[in-house]
Design a protein around this motif. Structure first.
Motif, PDB file in Angstrom:
ATOM      1  N   GLY A  73      -6.576  -2.491  -7.203  1.00 63.97           N
ATOM      2  CA  GLY A  73      -6.763  -3.026  -5.839  1.00 63.97           C
ATOM      3  C   GLY A  73      -8.225  -3.336  -5.631  1.00 63.97           C
ATOM      4  O   GLY A  73      -9.084  -2.916  -6.409  1.00 63.97           O
ATOM      5  N   PHE A  74      -8.486  -4.099  -4.561  1.00 62.40           N
ATOM      6  CA  PHE A  74      -9.873  -4.505  -4.305  1.00 62.40           C
ATOM      7  C   PHE A  74     -10.405  -4.028  -2.948  1.00 62.40           C
ATOM      8  O   PHE A  74     -11.512  -4.343  -2.563  1.00 62.40           O
ATOM      9  CB  PHE A  74      -9.992  -6.035  -4.358  1.00 62.40           C
ATOM     10  CG  PHE A  74      -9.593  -6.583  -5.686  1.00 62.40           C
ATOM     11  CD1 PHE A  74     -10.449  -6.469  -6.766  1.00 62.40           C
ATOM     12  CD2 PHE A  74      -8.366  -7.191  -5.866  1.00 62.40           C
ATOM     13  CE1 PHE A  74     -10.078  -6.970  -8.004  1.00 62.40           C
ATOM     14  CE2 PHE A  74      -7.990  -7.697  -7.093  1.00 62.40           C
ATOM     15  CZ  PHE A  74      -8.845  -7.579  -8.175  1.00 62.40           C
ATOM     16  N   GLY A  75      -9.557  -3.319  -2.231  1.00 61.69           N
ATOM     17  CA  GLY A  75     -10.016  -2.867  -0.912  1.00 61.69           C
ATOM     18  C   GLY A  75     -10.042  -3.975   0.115  1.00 61.69           C
ATOM     19  O   GLY A  75     -10.847  -3.952   1.040  1.00 61.69           O
ATOM     20  N   ILE A  84      -4.546   9.790   3.303  1.00 64.90           N
ATOM     21  CA  ILE A  84      -5.948   9.309   3.249  1.00 64.90           C
ATOM     22  C   ILE A  84      -6.865  10.460   3.689  1.00 64.90           C
ATOM     23  O   ILE A  84      -6.614  11.078   4.740  1.00 64.90           O
ATOM     24  CB  ILE A  84      -6.141   8.100   4.199  1.00 64.90           C
ATOM     25  CG1 ILE A  84      -5.143   6.991   3.855  1.00 64.90           C
ATOM     26  CG2 ILE A  84      -7.574   7.563   4.124  1.00 64.90           C
ATOM     27  CD1 ILE A  84      -5.006   5.917   4.916  1.00 64.90           C
ATOM     28  N   GLY A 110      -6.832  -5.396   1.293  1.00 63.26           N
ATOM     29  CA  GLY A 110      -5.532  -5.485   1.966  1.00 63.26           C
ATOM     30  C   GLY A 110      -5.592  -5.102   3.440  1.00 63.26           C
ATOM     31  O   GLY A 110      -5.120  -5.848   4.306  1.00 63.26           O
ATOM     32  N   LEU A 111      -6.209  -3.961   3.742  1.00 62.82           N
ATOM     33  CA  LEU A 111      -6.216  -3.501   5.135  1.00 62.82           C
ATOM     34  C   LEU A 111      -7.148  -4.329   6.014  1.00 62.82           C
ATOM     35  O   LEU A 111      -6.887  -4.490   7.195  1.00 62.82           O
ATOM     36  CB  LEU A 111      -6.599  -2.020   5.204  1.00 62.82           C
ATOM     37  CG  LEU A 111      -5.490  -1.046   4.791  1.00 62.82           C
ATOM     38  CD1 LEU A 111      -5.938   0.395   4.992  1.00 62.82           C
ATOM     39  CD2 LEU A 111      -4.208  -1.286   5.578  1.00 62.82           C
ATOM     40  N   ILE A 133     -11.323   2.601   6.084  1.00 65.24           N
ATOM     41  CA  ILE A 133     -10.285   1.907   5.296  1.00 65.24           C
ATOM     42  C   ILE A 133     -10.085   0.444   5.677  1.00 65.24           C
ATOM     43  O   ILE A 133      -9.569  -0.334   4.886  1.00 65.24           O
ATOM     44  CB  ILE A 133      -8.915   2.644   5.360  1.00 65.24           C
ATOM     45  CG1 ILE A 133      -8.519   2.865   6.806  1.00 65.24           C
ATOM     46  CG2 ILE A 133      -8.958   3.952   4.591  1.00 65.24           C
ATOM     47  CD1 ILE A 133      -7.081   3.350   6.950  1.00 65.24           C
ATOM     48  N   SER A 189       1.097   8.700   5.346  1.00 67.17           N
ATOM     49  CA  SER A 189       0.347   7.917   6.341  1.00 67.17           C
ATOM     50  C   SER A 189       1.309   7.153   7.237  1.00 67.17           C
ATOM     51  O   SER A 189       2.424   6.814   6.835  1.00 67.17           O
ATOM     52  CB  SER A 189      -0.558   6.890   5.646  1.00 67.17           C
ATOM     53  OG  SER A 189      -1.249   7.493   4.588  1.00 67.17           O
ATOM     54  N   ASN A 224       0.831  -1.210   0.000  1.00 69.86           N
ATOM     55  CA  ASN A 224       0.000   0.000   0.000  1.00 69.86           C
ATOM     56  C   ASN A 224       0.863   1.256   0.000  1.00 69.86           C
ATOM     57  O   ASN A 224       0.593   2.210  -0.726  1.00 69.86           O
ATOM     58  CB  ASN A 224      -0.897   0.030   1.247  1.00 69.86           C
ATOM     59  CG  ASN A 224      -2.189  -0.730   1.016  1.00 69.86           C
ATOM     60  OD1 ASN A 224      -2.461  -1.188  -0.097  1.00 69.86           O
ATOM     61  ND2 ASN A 224      -2.989  -0.879   2.056  1.00 69.86           N
ATOM     62  N   LYS A 246       2.125   1.623  -3.402  1.00 68.94           N
ATOM     63  CA  LYS A 246       1.027   1.875  -4.345  1.00 68.94           C
ATOM     64  C   LYS A 246       0.490   3.303  -4.208  1.00 68.94           C
ATOM     65  O   LYS A 246       0.163   3.948  -5.200  1.00 68.94           O
ATOM     66  CB  LYS A 246      -0.092   0.865  -4.072  1.00 68.94           C
ATOM     67  CG  LYS A 246      -1.198   0.877  -5.079  1.00 68.94           C
ATOM     68  CD  LYS A 246      -1.990  -0.423  -5.071  1.00 68.94           C
ATOM     69  CE  LYS A 246      -2.774  -0.612  -3.792  1.00 68.94           C
ATOM     70  NZ  LYS A 246      -3.579  -1.820  -3.785  1.00 68.94           N
ATOM     71  N   PHE A 247       0.415   3.784  -2.968  1.00 69.67           N
ATOM     72  CA  PHE A 247      -0.171   5.115  -2.760  1.00 69.67           C
ATOM     73  C   PHE A 247       0.886   6.198  -2.574  1.00 69.67           C
ATOM     74  O   PHE A 247       0.667   7.186  -1.894  1.00 69.67           O
ATOM     75  CB  PHE A 247      -1.138   5.075  -1.565  1.00 69.67           C
ATOM     76  CG  PHE A 247      -2.297   4.133  -1.792  1.00 69.67           C
ATOM     77  CD1 PHE A 247      -3.234   4.407  -2.793  1.00 69.67           C
ATOM     78  CD2 PHE A 247      -2.444   2.962  -1.060  1.00 69.67           C
ATOM     79  CE1 PHE A 247      -4.295   3.535  -3.025  1.00 69.67           C
ATOM     80  CE2 PHE A 247      -3.493   2.090  -1.285  1.00 69.67           C
ATOM     81  CZ  PHE A 247      -4.423   2.373  -2.278  1.00 69.67           C
ATOM     82  N   TYR A 254     -13.536  -1.693   0.830  1.00 69.55           N
ATOM     83  CA  TYR A 254     -13.571  -0.239   0.815  1.00 69.55           C
ATOM     84  C   TYR A 254     -12.322   0.313   0.159  1.00 69.55           C
ATOM     85  O   TYR A 254     -11.203  -0.098   0.449  1.00 69.55           O
ATOM     86  CB  TYR A 254     -13.689   0.340   2.237  1.00 69.55           C
ATOM     87  CG  TYR A 254     -13.688   1.852   2.208  1.00 69.55           C
ATOM     88  CD1 TYR A 254     -14.858   2.559   1.957  1.00 69.55           C
ATOM     89  CD2 TYR A 254     -12.487   2.560   2.338  1.00 69.55           C
ATOM     90  CE1 TYR A 254     -14.839   3.940   1.858  1.00 69.55           C
ATOM     91  CE2 TYR A 254     -12.467   3.943   2.245  1.00 69.55           C
ATOM     92  CZ  TYR A 254     -13.641   4.622   2.003  1.00 69.55           C
ATOM     93  OH  TYR A 254     -13.624   5.985   1.879  1.00 69.55           O
ATOM     94  N   ARG A 255     -12.499   1.279  -0.748  1.00 75.86           N
ATOM     95  CA  ARG A 255     -11.353   1.968  -1.353  1.00 75.86           C
ATOM     96  C   ARG A 255     -11.694   3.445  -1.410  1.00 75.86           C
ATOM     97  O   ARG A 255     -12.790   3.818  -1.819  1.00 75.86           O
ATOM     98  CB  ARG A 255     -11.109   1.445  -2.764  1.00 75.86           C
ATOM     99  CG  ARG A 255     -10.965  -0.072  -2.796  1.00 75.86           C
ATOM    100  CD  ARG A 255     -10.684  -0.547  -4.194  1.00 75.86           C
ATOM    101  NE  ARG A 255      -9.410  -0.041  -4.654  1.00 75.86           N
ATOM    102  CZ  ARG A 255      -9.148   0.241  -5.913  1.00 75.86           C
ATOM    103  NH1 ARG A 255     -10.072   0.080  -6.829  1.00 75.86           N
ATOM    104  NH2 ARG A 255      -7.978   0.709  -6.265  1.00 75.86           N
ATOM    105  N   ALA A 256     -10.750   4.269  -0.946  1.00 73.84           N
ATOM    106  CA  ALA A 256     -11.004   5.715  -1.020  1.00 73.84           C
ATOM    107  C   ALA A 256     -11.119   6.096  -2.494  1.00 73.84           C
ATOM    108  O   ALA A 256     -10.479   5.476  -3.344  1.00 73.84           O
ATOM    109  CB  ALA A 256      -9.873   6.464  -0.337  1.00 73.84           C
ATOM    110  N   ASP A 293       4.829   6.331   5.366  1.00 73.26           N
ATOM    111  CA  ASP A 293       5.124   6.721   3.975  1.00 73.26           C
ATOM    112  C   ASP A 293       4.876   8.204   3.790  1.00 73.26           C
ATOM    113  O   ASP A 293       4.268   8.862   4.640  1.00 73.26           O
ATOM    114  CB  ASP A 293       4.297   5.880   2.995  1.00 73.26           C
ATOM    115  CG  ASP A 293       2.817   6.150   3.087  1.00 73.26           C
ATOM    116  OD1 ASP A 293       2.405   7.295   2.854  1.00 73.26           O
ATOM    117  OD2 ASP A 293       2.053   5.191   3.416  1.00 73.26           O
TER     118      ASP A 293
END
Ligand code: ADP
Length: 390
Positions: free
Chosen positions: A355-357, A331, A359-360, A339, A384, A301, A304-305, A344-346, A326
């Motif tokens: 992504g599929f929301g 967010i 991971g977290l 999250i 974050s 993440n 990725k972000f 859920y994905r922002a 990071d």
């Protein structure tokens, strides 16, 4: 609903069993008690008859009266072999003599009496002695005692039902929660699969319509790849739901370094520097596979972000916590509470990054299973910080 029915059925069966047990127990006791009453009555009557025989034996020859203790006088009858009364206590006055030997229950003056008829032969006298005794309370009160037994058994059974229901419900609660999670999961999964499947369908439709098969198949292949990644993640999540932790003492420092190494390439491609600082040989109790998955999800993440122009990621391990920081896109405040929800994905992530929301929510579950806490701080455009507290 189904668990409610199962709880009722378990409580009902348990109650029926207890009710039966109480009945069998009660009836056995009543029977033993009754038997004991009879035995004692026989003993008392036999003893009374003995006293009468004693009187008969000690009676002087030719004496008209028989010496009997006062408490026996009314309850005794003596007849000779022809059935002629030699002595009749007041209790027997209206009762015809019956020479049948043994104990009989007769109603005298509206009261039940046990009557013992026994033969005798003393010197030249032969005949029968009869002794009577009021029926004991136990035998008389039998219907009442059965009624009491039923009432107590029913009351205890009703109580048992509610107690059983309580225990059945609390024992079934984990299964019920699991079922709810499974239902939710199935719904989420089928909902999420719908989008890539629809996309796959339209890619194939387009290929058929335009005749441009190569382009259609390539696009379909991308969709299929996306579906397989989604299915893989869903499986990981499902496995975690029923996961039995294989905890052991692991060298978290070594594991972090090893896992982070695998992300160096990806980080490099996005011009992100990756620093790992760990206290040497930090030992924690954890499932190594799951711990690796947790680190991977947080690091992927963070990469990725990241922002377009690069940035820095630091992973810090102490004996109490793991922190992944990071300097990425951050967010939005409104997204922060969600999250860790499944799927859920922002919004910004949804439009820009794959992504599929999931991971977290995996990170959260792994932490929960180990009894760890996950904390997050984030500021949009600044980055974050995710902290796992062991
Ligand atoms: P995914 O990464 O598949 O989108 P996650 O469950 O890992 O799903 O994350 C959920 C959302 O949380 C992401 O879509 C993203 O909006 C946000 N998020 C997670 N980690 C970070 C991060 N390091 N920086 C910025 N946003 C993040």
């Amino acid at each position: 609903m189904i668990f409610r029915r199962i709880s009722h059925r378990i409580a009902g069966q348990f109650t029926a069993f207890v009710f039966l047990l109480l009945l069998v127990n009660g009836i056995t006791f009543l029977a033993v008690d009754l038997q004991n009453d009879r035995f004692q009555r026989r003993n008392r009557l036999t003893r009374s008859a003995e006293v009468v025989f004693q009187g008969l034996r000690e009676r002087p020859r030719g004496a008209a009266r028989l010496m009997l203790p006062p408490q026996l006088r009314e309850r005794v009858r003596i007849v000779d072999a022809n059935g002629t009364s030699l002595y009749t206590g007041s209790l027997f006055e209206d009762i015809p003599f019956d020479a049948e030997e043994g104990i009989d229950v007769e109603t005298i003056h509206d009261e039940p009496y046990g009557v013992l008829t026994t033969p005798f032969q003393i010197r030249d006298l032969e005949g029968f002695v009869q002794v009577a005794e009021r029926e004991s309370h136990g035998a008389q009160g039998l219907p009442f005692r059965i009624f009491l037994l039923l009432i107590v058994s029913i009351a205890v059974s009703v109580l048992t039902f509610f107690i059983g229901l309580f225990f059945a419900r609390s024992s079934l609660k984990p299964a019920e929660e699991m079922m709810e999670r499974l239902e939710q999961f199935t719904q989420d999964a089928s909902h999420e699969l719908r989008t890539p499947l629809a996309s796959l369908n339209s890619s194939l439709d387009l290929a058929l319509k335009t005749g441009n098969h190569r382009e259609g198949i390539e696009s379909a292949k991308e969709d299929v790849q996306e579906i397989s990644v989604l299915v893989e993640r869903l499986l990981e999540l499902a496995r975690l739901d029923t996961f039995i932790l294989k905890k052991e003492t692991i060298d978290a420092s070594a594991l972090l370094a090893e896992t982070a190494e695998k992300f160096r390439d990806d980080a490099g491609k996005k011009h992100v520097t990756l620093h790992v600082t760990a206290e040497p040989a930090v030992k924690i109790d954890a499932d190594p596979t799951l711990f690796k998955q947790l680190i991977s999800n947080l690091l992927s993440n963070a990469i990725k972000f990241s922002k377009k122009e690069g940035g820095a990621i630091t992973a810090t391990l102490t004996k109490d916590s793991l922190t992944i920081k990071d300097t990425g896109i951050g967010i939005p405040k409104s997204a922060l509470p969600h999250i860790f929800d499944r799927f859920y994905r922002a919004d910004s992530a949804r439009t820009q990054r794959e992504g599929f929301g999931l991971g977290l929510s995996l990170v959260q579950e792994i932490a929960e299973q180990h009894g760890w806490k996950v904390e997050v701080e984030s500021m949009e455009n600044y980055g974050s910080i995710f902290v796992i507290r062991f």
